[in-house]
Design a protein around this motif. Structure first.
Motif, PDB file in Angstrom:
ATOM      1  N   TYR A 251       0.845  -1.208   0.000  1.00  0.00           N
ATOM      2  CA  TYR A 251       0.000   0.000   0.000  1.00  0.00           C
ATOM      3  C   TYR A 251       0.873   1.248   0.000  1.00  0.00           C
ATOM      4  CZ  TYR A 251      -3.794   3.001   2.015  1.00  0.00           C
ATOM      5  OH  TYR A 251      -4.742   3.971   2.284  1.00  0.00           O
ATOM      6  N   MET A 252       1.897   1.243   0.863  1.00  0.00           N
ATOM      7  CA  MET A 252       2.777   2.405   0.975  1.00  0.00           C
ATOM      8  C   MET A 252       3.651   2.577  -0.264  1.00  0.00           C
ATOM      9  SD  MET A 252       1.741   3.687   3.773  1.00  0.00           S
ATOM     10  CE  MET A 252       2.943   4.995   4.062  1.00  0.00           C
ATOM     11  N   GLU A 253       4.065   1.476  -0.878  1.00  0.00           N
ATOM     12  CA  GLU A 253       4.861   1.562  -2.112  1.00  0.00           C
ATOM     13  C   GLU A 253       4.018   2.142  -3.245  1.00  0.00           C
ATOM     14  OE1 GLU A 253       8.041   1.302  -4.753  1.00  0.00           O
ATOM     15  OE2 GLU A 253       8.001   1.166  -2.566  1.00  0.00           O
ATOM     16  N   LEU A 254       2.787   1.703  -3.358  1.00  0.00           N
ATOM     17  CA  LEU A 254       1.888   2.272  -4.360  1.00  0.00           C
ATOM     18  C   LEU A 254       1.672   3.762  -4.121  1.00  0.00           C
ATOM     19  CD1 LEU A 254      -0.807  -0.523  -4.652  1.00  0.00           C
ATOM     20  CD2 LEU A 254       0.296   0.566  -6.607  1.00  0.00           C
ATOM     21  N   ALA A 255       1.554   4.133  -2.856  1.00  0.00           N
ATOM     22  CA  ALA A 255       1.300   5.537  -2.525  1.00  0.00           C
ATOM     23  C   ALA A 255       2.422   6.444  -2.984  1.00  0.00           C
ATOM     24  CB  ALA A 255       1.095   5.677  -1.016  1.00  0.00           C
ATOM     25  N   ALA A 256       3.665   5.913  -3.012  1.00  0.00           N
ATOM     26  CA  ALA A 256       4.838   6.735  -3.330  1.00  0.00           C
ATOM     27  C   ALA A 256       5.357   6.557  -4.747  1.00  0.00           C
ATOM     28  CB  ALA A 256       5.959   6.413  -2.347  1.00  0.00           C
ATOM     29  N   ASN A 257       4.950   5.493  -5.445  1.00  0.00           N
ATOM     30  CA  ASN A 257       5.560   5.099  -6.716  1.00  0.00           C
ATOM     31  C   ASN A 257       4.584   5.340  -7.875  1.00  0.00           C
ATOM     32  OD1 ASN A 257       6.537   3.570  -8.954  1.00  0.00           O
ATOM     33  ND2 ASN A 257       7.687   2.227  -7.574  1.00  0.00           N
ATOM     34  N   ALA A 258       4.836   6.376  -8.662  1.00  0.00           N
ATOM     35  CA  ALA A 258       3.919   6.745  -9.745  1.00  0.00           C
ATOM     36  C   ALA A 258       3.828   5.666 -10.817  1.00  0.00           C
ATOM     37  CB  ALA A 258       4.348   8.075 -10.367  1.00  0.00           C
ATOM     38  N   ASP A 259       4.960   5.052 -11.189  1.00  0.00           N
ATOM     39  CA  ASP A 259       4.949   4.016 -12.222  1.00  0.00           C
ATOM     40  C   ASP A 259       4.155   2.796 -11.772  1.00  0.00           C
ATOM     41  OD1 ASP A 259       6.463   5.581 -13.900  1.00  0.00           O
ATOM     42  OD2 ASP A 259       8.367   4.651 -13.353  1.00  0.00           O
ATOM     43  N   PHE A 260       4.364   2.380 -10.531  1.00  0.00           N
ATOM     44  CA  PHE A 260       3.649   1.230  -9.988  1.00  0.00           C
ATOM     45  C   PHE A 260       2.155   1.530  -9.906  1.00  0.00           C
ATOM     46  CE2 PHE A 260       3.313  -1.607  -5.930  1.00  0.00           C
ATOM     47  CZ  PHE A 260       2.580  -2.547  -6.634  1.00  0.00           C
ATOM     48  N   SER A 261       1.806   2.730  -9.429  1.00  0.00           N
ATOM     49  CA  SER A 261       0.398   3.104  -9.347  1.00  0.00           C
ATOM     50  C   SER A 261      -0.262   3.097 -10.722  1.00  0.00           C
ATOM     51  CB  SER A 261       0.254   4.485  -8.707  1.00  0.00           C
ATOM     52  OG  SER A 261       0.497   4.408  -7.323  1.00  0.00           O
ATOM     53  N   ALA A 262       0.445   3.607 -11.731  1.00  0.00           N
ATOM     54  CA  ALA A 262      -0.100   3.623 -13.089  1.00  0.00           C
ATOM     55  C   ALA A 262      -0.365   2.208 -13.590  1.00  0.00           C
ATOM     56  CB  ALA A 262       0.842   4.351 -14.027  1.00  0.00           C
ATOM     57  N   ALA A 263       0.576   1.298 -13.356  1.00  0.00           N
ATOM     58  CA  ALA A 263       0.406  -0.090 -13.801  1.00  0.00           C
ATOM     59  C   ALA A 263      -0.759  -0.758 -13.070  1.00  0.00           C
ATOM     60  CB  ALA A 263       1.700  -0.863 -13.563  1.00  0.00           C
ATOM     61  N   PHE A 264      -0.874  -0.494 -11.779  1.00  0.00           N
ATOM     62  CA  PHE A 264      -1.965  -1.076 -10.980  1.00  0.00           C
ATOM     63  C   PHE A 264      -3.321  -0.549 -11.437  1.00  0.00           C
ATOM     64  CE2 PHE A 264      -4.409  -0.451  -6.842  1.00  0.00           C
ATOM     65  CZ  PHE A 264      -4.997  -1.708  -6.874  1.00  0.00           C
ATOM     66  N   VAL A 265      -3.431   0.764 -11.593  1.00  0.00           N
ATOM     67  CA  VAL A 265      -4.713   1.352 -11.996  1.00  0.00           C
ATOM     68  C   VAL A 265      -5.082   0.922 -13.415  1.00  0.00           C
ATOM     69  CG1 VAL A 265      -5.965   3.495 -12.413  1.00  0.00           C
ATOM     70  CG2 VAL A 265      -4.486   3.295 -10.402  1.00  0.00           C
ATOM     71  N   GLU A 266      -4.107   0.797 -14.300  1.00  0.00           N
ATOM     72  CA  GLU A 266      -4.398   0.313 -15.661  1.00  0.00           C
ATOM     73  C   GLU A 266      -4.952  -1.101 -15.630  1.00  0.00           C
ATOM     74  OE1 GLU A 266      -0.707   0.940 -17.635  1.00  0.00           O
ATOM     75  OE2 GLU A 266      -0.995   3.121 -17.790  1.00  0.00           O
ATOM     76  N   TYR A 267      -4.414  -1.947 -14.746  1.00  0.00           N
ATOM     77  CA  TYR A 267      -4.986  -3.298 -14.575  1.00  0.00           C
ATOM     78  C   TYR A 267      -6.439  -3.200 -14.117  1.00  0.00           C
ATOM     79  CZ  TYR A 267      -6.482  -6.990 -11.385  1.00  0.00           C
ATOM     80  OH  TYR A 267      -7.239  -7.897 -10.699  1.00  0.00           O
ATOM     81  N   MET A 268      -6.708  -2.352 -13.134  1.00  0.00           N
ATOM     82  CA  MET A 268      -8.068  -2.207 -12.626  1.00  0.00           C
ATOM     83  C   MET A 268      -9.009  -1.673 -13.703  1.00  0.00           C
ATOM     84  SD  MET A 268      -8.228  -3.291  -9.472  1.00  0.00           S
ATOM     85  CE  MET A 268      -9.743  -2.533  -8.877  1.00  0.00           C
ATOM     86  N   ARG A 269      -8.542  -0.748 -14.520  1.00  0.00           N
ATOM     87  CA  ARG A 269      -9.371  -0.210 -15.590  1.00  0.00           C
ATOM     88  C   ARG A 269      -9.782  -1.307 -16.573  1.00  0.00           C
ATOM     89  NH1 ARG A 269     -12.318   2.999 -14.665  1.00  0.00           N
ATOM     90  NH2 ARG A 269     -12.561   3.772 -16.791  1.00  0.00           N
ATOM     91  N   THR A 270      -8.912  -2.280 -16.766  1.00  0.00           N
ATOM     92  CA  THR A 270      -9.200  -3.388 -17.682  1.00  0.00           C
ATOM     93  C   THR A 270     -10.059  -4.462 -17.022  1.00  0.00           C
ATOM     94  OG1 THR A 270      -7.103  -3.055 -18.838  1.00  0.00           O
ATOM     95  CG2 THR A 270      -8.155  -5.203 -19.100  1.00  0.00           C
ATOM     96  N   ALA A 271      -9.683  -4.867 -15.799  1.00  0.00           N
ATOM     97  CA  ALA A 271     -10.319  -6.015 -15.155  1.00  0.00           C
ATOM     98  C   ALA A 271     -11.580  -5.660 -14.384  1.00  0.00           C
ATOM     99  CB  ALA A 271      -9.319  -6.687 -14.210  1.00  0.00           C
ATOM    100  N   ALA A 272     -11.613  -4.451 -13.790  1.00  0.00           N
ATOM    101  CA  ALA A 272     -12.744  -4.092 -12.926  1.00  0.00           C
ATOM    102  C   ALA A 272     -12.912  -2.579 -12.913  1.00  0.00           C
ATOM    103  CB  ALA A 272     -12.510  -4.624 -11.517  1.00  0.00           C
ATOM    104  N   PRO A 273     -13.369  -1.993 -14.025  1.00  0.00           N
ATOM    105  CA  PRO A 273     -13.401  -0.527 -14.136  1.00  0.00           C
ATOM    106  C   PRO A 273     -14.375   0.159 -13.184  1.00  0.00           C
ATOM    107  CG  PRO A 273     -14.482  -1.550 -16.018  1.00  0.00           C
ATOM    108  CD  PRO A 273     -13.799  -2.654 -15.275  1.00  0.00           C
ATOM    109  N   ASN A 274     -15.307  -0.584 -12.599  1.00  0.00           N
ATOM    110  CA  ASN A 274     -16.262   0.023 -11.671  1.00  0.00           C
ATOM    111  C   ASN A 274     -15.960  -0.304 -10.210  1.00  0.00           C
ATOM    112  OD1 ASN A 274     -17.894   1.136 -13.785  1.00  0.00           O
ATOM    113  ND2 ASN A 274     -18.708  -0.925 -14.150  1.00  0.00           N
TER     114      ASN A 274
END
Length: 267
Positions: A119-142
């Protein structure tokens, strides 16, 4: 002042015969509205995941996936070296495991909330957050992501249009930036002091930092941890204090629906 708020708690955080904290999940479930269920990497095993999903359904509590770093020994609270691709694949693996147990019991996942050091790594890491959110946009956009309002996770999810739920941490301290002070052991805090802190955050939108500074906070969900010593007393005092202020407890799915209705009414 808030009229409704979610209370979320990390659940199923054991493994085999190993247990942590002084309160059982079944004692806590009647007092919460959302459960973050450990999905196997920092805690949780197939039998426990199955049991925890059933408990959530029994008590009418919304289910969230709670993926962590692959770190059973450190309870997912140690930083692990790796690439964004590796970490997102670990998240996908864990969310998929919980999703199948939910399907088995004819229920669904409400949200995803990463655990601990992840959680804390995602909070600080823009590249990791982008990859995570892109996965969510594909797998579970709502499906909402639970995160701090002061985080790369929040900024990225907002930018890409993924639903977001901001958290207020009842049993963690804040620094002057608005971030929680990460700890591997919170000790045994005073439940009444926590209840006062939570009520002030809901009524005034303010919290005092470790340096004594008052800062503004906004959130939809209150988090406390099942492994914090005295967790049952903590959630009991919180609920009593919130109820006394006329603040209703409800899953974030209901809160987000209410917010959407208000936006439509204003339009």
């Amino acid at each position: 002042m808030k009229d409704t708020v979610d209370i979320n708690c990390d659940m199923g955080e054991a493994f085999g015969r190993w247990r942590i904290g002084d309160t059982s999940d079944e004692q806590l479930f009647p007092h919460i509205s959302s459960a973050n269920i450990a999905a196997g990497f920092h805690a949780g095993d197939p039998n426990l995941i199955d049991e925890t999903v059933k408990l959530a359904m029994q008590y009418g509590v919304a289910i969230g996936a709670h993926p962590g770093f692959n770190d059973l020994q450190g309870f997912g609270r140690r930083k692990i070296a790796g690439s964004s691709r590796e970490f997102v694949n670990d998240i996908i693996y864990q969310v998929g495991a919980l999703r199948e147990f939910c399907r088995r019991h004819n229920t669904t996942i409400q949200h995803v909330k990463p655990h601990g050091a992840l959680y804390m790594e995602l909070a600080a890491n823009a590249d990791f957050s982008a990859a995570f959110v892109e996965y969510m946009r594909t797998a579970a956009p709502n499906m909402p992501i639970f995160c701090m309002g002061i985080s790369e996770t929040y900024r990225t999810a907002k930018l890409l249009g993924q639903p977001i739920v901001r958290e207020f941490y009842a049993d963690r301290d804040y620094d002057d930036s608005g971030s929680i002070v990460f700890t591997r052991d919170a000790g045994k805090p005073d439940p009444k002091a926590i209840a006062r802190k939570v009520v002030r955050a809901c009524v005034e939108g303010r919290v005092k930092t470790v340096r004594g500074t008052d800062i503004t906070v906004d959130f939809e969900s209150i988090c406390f941890h099942s492994d914090t010593l005295g967790a049952l007393d903590i959630v009991g005092e919180m609920r009593e204090a919130l109820t006394a202020e006329g603040i209703r407890i409800a899953p974030v799915s209901q809160i987000l629906e209410s917010h959407a209705d208000q936006v439509l009414e204003r339009q």
